[in-house]
Design an enzyme around this catalytic site. Sequence first.
Site, mmCIF file in Angstrom:
data_model
loop_
_atom_site.group_PDB
_atom_site.id
_atom_site.type_symbol
_atom_site.label_atom_id
_atom_site.label_comp_id
_atom_site.label_asym_id
_atom_site.label_seq_id
_atom_site.Cartn_x
_atom_site.Cartn_y
_atom_site.Cartn_z
ATOM 1 C CD GLU A 80 -1.410 0.342 3.613
ATOM 2 O OE1 GLU A 80 -1.777 1.517 3.814
ATOM 3 O OE2 GLU A 80 -1.869 -0.638 4.238
ATOM 4 C CB CYS A 112 -2.910 -3.871 6.183
ATOM 5 S SG CYS A 112 -2.273 -2.283 6.744
ATOM 6 C CG HIS A 234 -3.174 -5.974 10.153
ATOM 7 N ND1 HIS A 234 -1.903 -5.775 9.659
ATOM 8 C CD2 HIS A 234 -3.741 -4.743 10.257
ATOM 9 C CE1 HIS A 234 -1.718 -4.481 9.463
ATOM 10 N NE2 HIS A 234 -2.808 -3.832 9.816
#
Length: 395
Positions: A80, A112, A234
């Site tokens: 990203e 992400c 994450h």
Amino acid sequence: MTAIGIHDLELATAHHVVDLTGLAESKSIDPAKYVLGLGQTEMSVPAPDEDIVTMGAAAALPILERNGTEGIRTLLFATESGVDQSKAAGVSAHALLNLPSSVRVVEFKQACYAGTAALQSAIGIVSRNPGERVLIIASDVARYDLDSAAEPTQGAGAVAMLVAADPALVEIEPLNGIATADVDDFWRPNDSSTAIVDGALSVSAYLDALTGAWNDLAERGGPGIDEIDRILYHQPFTKMAKKAQQRLAEVTGAQLSTALSENEASVGRETGLEMGSRYNRRLGNSYTASLYAALAALLDHDKGLAGNRLGFFSYGSGSVSEFFTGIVQPGYDERRDAARAARMLDGRAPLEIADYRELHGAEYPSAADLETSRVTASPFRFAGIRNRARRYERS
């Protein structure tokens, strides 16, 4: 059905490191706000001759050295923090790695989550032709404005994965849960070199996405929480994984440990939360690579995982999320070396805060030719800009 999943995995990061205790003290902030409040101790910072391409190629190189290139016909580059609006960063990595011309290259972008999008796409490619293997690179540099609330959650890192049939590390199971919602919690406009984030909204959007993805998995007949041995999240900052574990416990009614450090009392079933945070705690936020840096940490430090089912929660702001599972393969620990990652993290060059701030402000507009100073010890470097194109070379 042929088992497909992650056959090999490698981690790389940037040349420099900033100690967050020093950063906090430079701002007259209690370091506990960063170390305990965010769960972060350090953040990687690229040298002037590093970027997502050099880190990504550095992560992929050991995988190719161990496994060769036979059967690799696809390179998927997830990021990203892309360096070009048209050309995939993976094309430059392809050249640095001397991959055959018969390898297609594509860049994936959805905050992400893009690393997981690449993984699921790779599984589809291999399922169509089990003789093929797919190389994935997830590489990012997280940058926020100096003196902003998000500044201590910066970082940099890359993970490379080789996806193949009969994988040596983790077989990815076919069922997954997905949740997508249009929410402005985090984004980076085309005219900005730093991201914009609404911290409170980002946390709530993440947790709502976790609830939605888990419920979707359950509705599709996925494994129950008691059938999942370890859970990876994450981690924009490692305390976020703790918040996620608390939410998942609420949603499922399970008693799950939320201990994020070895010194913290553990109440409830242990799911690897602390082990999975060890690398991200020192890397900072690595965006697309974060979830898989957590996987690397868990595989490196938990030696009794063979046959265990892992749960993975992938979140990308904006937002797209997925909860999926995988089975750790016998002999995985023989292919892992925790000392490798320790040497990489310990070997970063510390930055004084004044030097970090100066480096943060450096811009590389394409309108002017530029030759970068030689700093990185990585196998690859960003050499500069010539005729408005980025140039890369072996160090």
